[in-house]
Design an enzyme around this catalytic site. Structure first.
Site, PDB file in Angstrom:
ATOM      1  N   LYS A   1      52.227  34.117  31.897  1.00  0.00           N
ATOM      2  CA  LYS A   1      51.284  33.926  31.192  1.00  0.00           C
ATOM      3  C   LYS A   1      51.018  32.617  30.052  1.00  0.00           C
ATOM      4  CE  LYS A   1      49.099  38.274  31.225  1.00  0.00           C
ATOM      5  NZ  LYS A   1      48.688  39.402  30.262  1.00  0.00           N
TER       6      LYS A   1
ATOM      7  N   LYS B   1      44.665  39.770  45.429  1.00  0.00           N
ATOM      8  CA  LYS B   1      44.312  41.148  45.023  1.00  0.00           C
ATOM      9  C   LYS B   1      43.498  40.901  44.352  1.00  0.00           C
ATOM     10  CE  LYS B   1      46.831  42.704  40.479  1.00  0.00           C
ATOM     11  NZ  LYS B   1      46.966  43.047  39.939  1.00  0.00           N
TER      12      LYS B   1
ATOM     13  N   LYS C   1      40.280  41.716  37.514  1.00  0.00           N
ATOM     14  CA  LYS C   1      40.114  42.377  36.890  1.00  0.00           C
ATOM     15  C   LYS C   1      39.744  40.375  36.066  1.00  0.00           C
ATOM     16  CE  LYS C   1      41.806  44.837  33.354  1.00  0.00           C
ATOM     17  NZ  LYS C   1      43.295  44.995  33.242  1.00  0.00           N
TER      18      LYS C   1
HETATM   19  P1  ATP Z   1      44.989  41.473  35.353  1.00  0.00           P
HETATM   20  O1  ATP Z   1      43.690  40.498  36.629  1.00  0.00           O
HETATM   21  O2  ATP Z   1      43.973  41.523  33.825  1.00  0.00           O
HETATM   22  O3  ATP Z   1      45.997  41.122  35.555  1.00  0.00           O
HETATM   23  P2  ATP Z   1      43.923  43.596  37.214  1.00  0.00           P
HETATM   24  O4  ATP Z   1      43.030  43.822  37.578  1.00  0.00           O
HETATM   25  O5  ATP Z   1      45.510  43.060  37.789  1.00  0.00           O
HETATM   26  O6  ATP Z   1      44.767  42.608  35.984  1.00  0.00           O
HETATM   27  P3  ATP Z   1      46.148  45.271  35.675  1.00  0.00           P
HETATM   28  O7  ATP Z   1      45.607  45.586  34.071  1.00  0.00           O
HETATM   29  O8  ATP Z   1      47.281  44.636  35.786  1.00  0.00           O
HETATM   30  O9  ATP Z   1      45.084  44.761  36.574  1.00  0.00           O
HETATM   31  O10 ATP Z   1      46.951  46.548  35.803  1.00  0.00           O
HETATM   32  C1  ATP Z   1      46.138  48.074  36.040  1.00  0.00           C
HETATM   33  C2  ATP Z   1      46.632  49.139  36.968  1.00  0.00           C
HETATM   34  O11 ATP Z   1      45.214  48.500  37.977  1.00  0.00           O
HETATM   35  C3  ATP Z   1      47.678  48.924  38.311  1.00  0.00           C
HETATM   36  O12 ATP Z   1      48.767  50.166  38.138  1.00  0.00           O
HETATM   37  C4  ATP Z   1      47.568  48.178  39.320  1.00  0.00           C
HETATM   38  O13 ATP Z   1      48.254  48.862  40.064  1.00  0.00           O
HETATM   39  C5  ATP Z   1      46.072  48.757  39.280  1.00  0.00           C
HETATM   40  N1  ATP Z   1      45.873  47.524  40.620  1.00  0.00           N
HETATM   41  C6  ATP Z   1      45.082  46.335  39.502  1.00  0.00           C
HETATM   42  N2  ATP Z   1      44.137  45.505  41.060  1.00  0.00           N
HETATM   43  C7  ATP Z   1      44.832  45.808  41.280  1.00  0.00           C
HETATM   44  C8  ATP Z   1      44.108  46.099  42.943  1.00  0.00           C
HETATM   45  N3  ATP Z   1      43.320  45.201  43.354  1.00  0.00           N
HETATM   46  N4  ATP Z   1      44.436  46.931  44.266  1.00  0.00           N
HETATM   47  C9  ATP Z   1      45.254  48.174  43.722  1.00  0.00           C
HETATM   48  N5  ATP Z   1      45.489  48.704  42.277  1.00  0.00           N
HETATM   49  C10 ATP Z   1      45.390  47.144  41.163  1.00  0.00           C
END
Ligand code: ATP
Ligand code: LTN
Length: 334
Positions: free
Chosen positions: A115, A197, A200
């Site tokens: 970050k 992965k 968002k």
């Molecule tokens: P960012 O892009 O802001 O890092 P993110 O979409 O990766 O966000 P997080 O806020 O880090 O999501 O995670 C929230 C929850 O969603 C966590 O429990 C994480 O394991 C789950 N999660 C996020 N992305 C995935 C994915 N692609 N597949 C399965 N689980 C996910």
């Protein structure tokens, strides 16, 4: 323990729009956990301001996320759904725990490194101590288990270290939390780059399906999903795009990869992508309808925010007062 149940804590940041990955990988699986655990799910808005936010946007997103928790099926009578910023104990405990955390430990956190590279113009102290606030979230409720993604395991590890260090000095104050490794959903990959992965914060809007996408958008994104030139629907490492679509279709319909391979035997990718898109539309539709209903009912939501905030505060204060006493703060007269 609360009553005869173990405690579970998790949280999500209200940054960005939730994706199908967040839903299938996290939210959807949280719904049934309240049978076994006393569950706290926080909208962690204190964490959000470690990067610059637009105030009215943050407020709106936080409310949307809390509404989505409910729309996704988390019953607010059985799960404590609340804003982190409404329970001042998070920040108070974080301060105390800061004094039991070493700079060297925080320097090793990979999320901080990532970050700060991404926000080089705003490497603030909050970003550095982010894991301590997360430790406070978890320890404040004496959580036994914490469902988190792999990327957060390092933060859970430091939480355990801080708790053990504190307990070694002051006695058994904190429950030592474990990562929750129960039935977790598949890891959903980007529709544009199946080695990454679905996230968002992806800049390419076609890479992620958002929970609020309308049916046409969902179908379009699946039509454009990156696949391969093999031409057959097979669940294997060599076909990561198809494998991801099988995971999504399976999570939405309950079918196994073998059943899906059979269903699309001899059919082209076009048919398969349509079916996956439709299965996603079918699970998003009720979620979106429920979300729209809830959003209209301001009084109901406000009631939940108040009640659950008070419930969270009650448990948070129990731990906080104990900790304050242990470290030697003067007794409160009032
Ligand atoms: P960012 O892009 O802001 O890092 P993110 O979409 O990766 O966000 P997080 O806020 O880090 O999501 O995670 C929230 C929850 O969603 C966590 O429990 C994480 O394991 C789950 N999660 C996020 N992305 C995935 C994915 N692609 N597949 C399965 N689980 C996910
Ligand atoms: N850092 C987490 C969100 C988070 C969290 C928590 C998760 C903040 N506090 C406590 C579990 C327990 C994230 O970005 N996914």
């Amino acid at each position: 323990m609360i009553g005869d149940k173990k405690v579970l804590f998790s949280g999500m940041q209200a940054t960005g729009n939730l994706t199908l990955g967040n839903y299938l990988g996290a939210l959807k699986n949280w719904v049934s956990l309240c049978d076994e655990y006393e569950c706290f799910y926080s909208v962690v808005d204190l964490h959000s301001i470690t990067v610059r936010q637009d105030p009215s946007e943050l407020r709106q997103r936080a409310r949307k996320l809390l509404t989505l928790y409910i729309a996704a099926g988390l019953d607010p009578k059985k799960n404590c759904l609340y804003y982190q910023s409404h329970v001042s104990g998070h920040a108070e405990l974080a301060w105390i725990l800061n004094c039991f955390t070493y700079m060297g430990e925080l320097n090793r956190m990979t999320q901080f490194k990532d970050k700060s590279a991404k926000h080089a113009d705003n490497i603030n102290a909050g970003l550095f101590t982010y894991p301590v606030l997360m430790a406070a979230d978890i320890l404040l409720y004496q959580a036994d288990v914490v469902p988190v993604g792999k990327d957060q395991l390092q933060h859970l590890e430091i939480t355990r270290d801080i708790a053990q260090r504190f307990n070694a000095i002051y006695g058994d104050v904190f429950t030592i939390p474990e990562p929750y490794l129960g039935k977790t959903g598949a890891k959903i990959m980007s529709l544009q780059d199946p080695d990454k992965k679905m996230s968002k914060s992806d800049e390419n809007a076609n890479a992620s399906v958002y929970l609020m996408d309308d049916p046409d958008t969902v179908m379009r994104k699946f039509k454009r999903a990156v696949t391969d030139s093999e031409g057959c629907v097979r669940y294997c490492e060599e076909q990561p795009g198809i494998r991801n679509l099988i995971d999504i279709y399976g999570a939405c319909t309950g079918k196994t990869p073998a059943e899906i391979e059979k269903e699309f035997d001899g059919k082209g990718y076009g048919d398969f992508k349509m079916a996956v898109g439709e299965s996603v539309v079918a699970i998003l539709k009720p979620l979106q309808e429920r979300f729209a209903e809830l959003e209209k009912d301001k009084g109901y939501l406000d009631g939940i925010i108040k009640e659950n905030g008070e419930k969270a505060e009650y448990y948070a204060l129990k731990t906080l007062r104990k900790v304050q006493k242990k470290v030697g703060f003067p007794e409160r007269i009032r």
